[in-house]
Motif scaffolding. Structure first.
Motif, PDB file in Angstrom:
ATOM      1  N   GLN A  49      63.814   1.400  48.617  1.00 44.01           N
ATOM      2  CA  GLN A  49      63.284   0.162  49.190  1.00 44.01           C
ATOM      3  C   GLN A  49      63.407   0.216  50.710  1.00 44.01           C
ATOM      4  O   GLN A  49      64.445   0.627  51.242  1.00 44.01           O
ATOM      5  N   ILE A  50      62.366  -0.210  51.409  1.00 47.17           N
ATOM      6  CA  ILE A  50      62.402  -0.203  52.873  1.00 47.17           C
ATOM      7  C   ILE A  50      63.403  -1.255  53.346  1.00 47.17           C
ATOM      8  O   ILE A  50      63.302  -2.430  52.997  1.00 47.17           O
ATOM      9  N   HIS A  57      60.477   5.333  63.067  1.00 50.32           N
ATOM     10  CA  HIS A  57      61.301   5.611  61.886  1.00 50.32           C
ATOM     11  C   HIS A  57      61.116   4.549  60.806  1.00 50.32           C
ATOM     12  O   HIS A  57      60.644   3.445  61.080  1.00 50.32           O
ATOM     13  N   VAL A  58      61.490   4.915  59.586  1.00 48.66           N
ATOM     14  CA  VAL A  58      61.555   3.986  58.458  1.00 48.66           C
ATOM     15  C   VAL A  58      62.881   4.270  57.763  1.00 48.66           C
ATOM     16  O   VAL A  58      63.222   5.422  57.511  1.00 48.66           O
ATOM     17  N   SER A  59      63.652   3.219  57.490  1.00 46.90           N
ATOM     18  CA  SER A  59      64.913   3.367  56.762  1.00 46.90           C
ATOM     19  C   SER A  59      64.676   2.972  55.314  1.00 46.90           C
ATOM     20  O   SER A  59      64.154   1.886  55.034  1.00 46.90           O
ATOM     21  N   ILE A  60      65.074   3.860  54.394  1.00 38.91           N
ATOM     22  CA  ILE A  60      64.847   3.649  52.963  1.00 38.91           C
ATOM     23  C   ILE A  60      66.196   3.610  52.260  1.00 38.91           C
ATOM     24  O   ILE A  60      66.980   4.553  52.360  1.00 38.91           O
ATOM     25  N   THR A  61      66.481   2.504  51.565  1.00 39.38           N
ATOM     26  CA  THR A  61      67.708   2.382  50.783  1.00 39.38           C
ATOM     27  C   THR A  61      67.426   2.920  49.386  1.00 39.38           C
ATOM     28  O   THR A  61      66.598   2.371  48.659  1.00 39.38           O
ATOM     29  N   GLN A  62      68.121   4.006  49.027  1.00 35.01           N
ATOM     30  CA  GLN A  62      67.918   4.645  47.740  1.00 35.01           C
ATOM     31  C   GLN A  62      68.709   3.923  46.656  1.00 35.01           C
ATOM     32  O   GLN A  62      69.531   3.048  46.937  1.00 35.01           O
ATOM     33  N   ALA A  63      68.498   4.300  45.395  1.00 35.69           N
ATOM     34  CA  ALA A  63      69.092   3.620  44.240  1.00 35.69           C
ATOM     35  C   ALA A  63      70.611   3.517  44.329  1.00 35.69           C
ATOM     36  O   ALA A  63      71.193   2.490  43.992  1.00 35.69           O
ATOM     37  N   GLY A  64      71.310   4.531  44.790  1.00 34.89           N
ATOM     38  CA  GLY A  64      72.767   4.521  44.868  1.00 34.89           C
ATOM     39  C   GLY A  64      73.306   3.766  46.076  1.00 34.89           C
ATOM     40  O   GLY A  64      74.514   3.730  46.302  1.00 34.89           O
ATOM     41  N   GLY A  65      72.425   3.202  46.888  1.00 40.16           N
ATOM     42  CA  GLY A  65      72.847   2.469  48.077  1.00 40.16           C
ATOM     43  C   GLY A  65      72.823   3.308  49.344  1.00 40.16           C
ATOM     44  O   GLY A  65      73.038   2.793  50.433  1.00 40.16           O
ATOM     45  N   LYS A  66      72.570   4.608  49.208  1.00 38.75           N
ATOM     46  CA  LYS A  66      72.499   5.486  50.372  1.00 38.75           C
ATOM     47  C   LYS A  66      71.240   5.153  51.178  1.00 38.75           C
ATOM     48  O   LYS A  66      70.163   4.992  50.626  1.00 38.75           O
ATOM     49  N   ILE A  67      71.397   5.040  52.499  1.00 40.88           N
ATOM     50  CA  ILE A  67      70.264   4.755  53.372  1.00 40.88           C
ATOM     51  C   ILE A  67      69.798   6.051  53.998  1.00 40.88           C
ATOM     52  O   ILE A  67      70.582   6.796  54.574  1.00 40.88           O
ATOM     53  N   ARG A  68      68.511   6.315  53.872  1.00 41.07           N
ATOM     54  CA  ARG A  68      67.912   7.536  54.425  1.00 41.07           C
ATOM     55  C   ARG A  68      66.950   7.124  55.528  1.00 41.07           C
ATOM     56  O   ARG A  68      66.042   6.328  55.311  1.00 41.07           O
ATOM     57  N   VAL A  70      64.025   8.197  57.973  1.00 41.10           N
ATOM     58  CA  VAL A  70      62.996   9.224  58.108  1.00 41.10           C
ATOM     59  C   VAL A  70      62.171   8.938  59.353  1.00 41.10           C
ATOM     60  O   VAL A  70      61.915   7.785  59.691  1.00 41.10           O
ATOM     61  N   ARG A  71      61.790  10.010  60.024  1.00 44.11           N
ATOM     62  CA  ARG A  71      60.982   9.877  61.239  1.00 44.11           C
ATOM     63  C   ARG A  71      59.511   9.793  60.877  1.00 44.11           C
ATOM     64  O   ARG A  71      59.060  10.439  59.931  1.00 44.11           O
ATOM     65  N   VAL A  72      58.778   8.998  61.638  1.00 38.82           N
ATOM     66  CA  VAL A  72      57.327   8.868  61.462  1.00 38.82           C
ATOM     67  C   VAL A  72      56.659   8.964  62.829  1.00 38.82           C
ATOM     68  O   VAL A  72      57.296   8.723  63.858  1.00 38.82           O
ATOM     69  N   ASP A  73      55.385   9.331  62.828  1.00 41.03           N
ATOM     70  CA  ASP A  73      54.590   9.330  64.050  1.00 41.03           C
ATOM     71  C   ASP A  73      53.139   9.049  63.693  1.00 41.03           C
ATOM     72  O   ASP A  73      52.840   8.652  62.555  1.00 41.03           O
ATOM     73  N   SER A  74      52.245   9.277  64.619  1.00 42.13           N
ATOM     74  CA  SER A  74      50.835   8.952  64.382  1.00 42.13           C
ATOM     75  C   SER A  74      50.199   9.847  63.321  1.00 42.13           C
ATOM     76  O   SER A  74      49.138   9.526  62.794  1.00 42.13           O
ATOM     77  N   HIS A  75      50.830  10.956  62.973  1.00 47.42           N
ATOM     78  CA  HIS A  75      50.294  11.853  61.951  1.00 47.42           C
ATOM     79  C   HIS A  75      50.788  11.514  60.544  1.00 47.42           C
ATOM     80  O   HIS A  75      50.288  12.056  59.571  1.00 47.42           O
ATOM     81  N   THR A  76      51.776  10.635  60.425  1.00 52.41           N
ATOM     82  CA  THR A  76      52.308  10.250  59.121  1.00 52.41           C
ATOM     83  C   THR A  76      51.278   9.387  58.397  1.00 52.41           C
ATOM     84  O   THR A  76      50.789   8.400  58.943  1.00 52.41           O
ATOM     85  N   LYS A  77      50.947   9.772  57.159  1.00 56.68           N
ATOM     86  CA  LYS A  77      50.029   8.980  56.341  1.00 56.68           C
ATOM     87  C   LYS A  77      50.870   7.904  55.651  1.00 56.68           C
ATOM     88  O   LYS A  77      51.820   8.220  54.944  1.00 56.68           O
ATOM     89  N   MET A  78      50.516   6.631  55.877  1.00 61.25           N
ATOM     90  CA  MET A  78      51.304   5.535  55.291  1.00 61.25           C
ATOM     91  C   MET A  78      50.396   4.456  54.728  1.00 61.25           C
ATOM     92  O   MET A  78      49.385   4.119  55.326  1.00 61.25           O
ATOM     93  N   ASP A  79      50.805   3.929  53.561  1.00 59.89           N
ATOM     94  CA  ASP A  79      50.159   2.740  53.019  1.00 59.89           C
ATOM     95  C   ASP A  79      50.577   1.543  53.866  1.00 59.89           C
ATOM     96  O   ASP A  79      51.543   1.612  54.620  1.00 59.89           O
ATOM     97  N   GLN A  80      49.864   0.426  53.705  1.00 66.30           N
ATOM     98  CA  GLN A  80      50.315  -0.822  54.314  1.00 66.30           C
ATOM     99  C   GLN A  80      51.616  -1.205  53.625  1.00 66.30           C
ATOM    100  O   GLN A  80      51.674  -1.251  52.398  1.00 66.30           O
ATOM    101  N   MET A  81      52.672  -1.456  54.381  1.00 66.08           N
ATOM    102  CA  MET A  81      53.955  -1.778  53.779  1.00 66.08           C
ATOM    103  C   MET A  81      54.760  -2.660  54.709  1.00 66.08           C
ATOM    104  O   MET A  81      54.456  -2.775  55.891  1.00 66.08           O
ATOM    105  N   ALA A  82      55.780  -3.270  54.121  1.00 67.36           N
ATOM    106  CA  ALA A  82      56.659  -4.154  54.867  1.00 67.36           C
ATOM    107  C   ALA A  82      58.082  -3.992  54.348  1.00 67.36           C
ATOM    108  O   ALA A  82      58.309  -3.379  53.298  1.00 67.36           O
ATOM    109  N   ALA A  97      58.681  12.388  57.876  1.00 65.27           N
ATOM    110  CA  ALA A  97      57.903  11.953  56.712  1.00 65.27           C
ATOM    111  C   ALA A  97      56.433  12.244  56.968  1.00 65.27           C
ATOM    112  O   ALA A  97      55.849  11.718  57.904  1.00 65.27           O
ATOM    113  N   SER A  98      55.846  13.078  56.123  1.00 66.62           N
ATOM    114  CA  SER A  98      54.421  13.384  56.266  1.00 66.62           C
ATOM    115  C   SER A  98      53.562  12.331  55.568  1.00 66.62           C
ATOM    116  O   SER A  98      52.465  12.023  56.014  1.00 66.62           O
TER     117      SER A  98
END
Length: 105
Positions: A49-50, A57-68, A70-82, A97-98
């Motif tokens: 979950q974001i 960057h985007v911070s993603i909280t994984q199932a175990g609670g670990k926060i990951r 990830v770096r993003v830039d203009s080349h990262t393909k992303m859906d609309q998200m919040a 993140a590609s």
């Protein structure tokens, strides 16, 4: 002139048909982030979950609670998200993140 206006009309109809085929997708379908086969094979998939979004960057909280983070830039393909959306990110070894896709919880 061989074909005359009938030949021109048929050619125009064929071009129009090919042009309309590209319009069959809806707006969201055209902008859906889809990873390439290479990304799916070579990159680590991070799901969760974001928790935070920044310009590089985007911070993603994984199932175990670990926060990951990830770096993003203009080349990262992303859906609309919040913040709060569930996503799957394809991340290289250096943390870039590609592709980031929205997924169900």
């Amino acid at each position: 002139m061989a074909g005359g206006w009938k030949g021109w009309a048929v050619a125009s109809a064929i071009v129009l048909c090919f042009t309309m085929t590209g319009c069959a997708k809806t707006g969201p379908e055209k902008h859906t982030a889809v990873p390439s086969k290479g990304e799916r094979v070579m990159n680590d998939a991070v799901t969760g979950q974001i928790s935070e979004m920044g310009s590089d960057h985007v911070s993603i909280t994984q199932a175990g609670g670990k926060i990951r983070h990830v770096r993003v830039d203009s080349h990262t393909k992303m859906d609309q998200m919040a913040k709060g959306d569930y996503v799957k990110a394809f991340v290289s070894d250096d943390g870039y993140a590609s592709t980031i896709q929205r997924v169900g919880p």
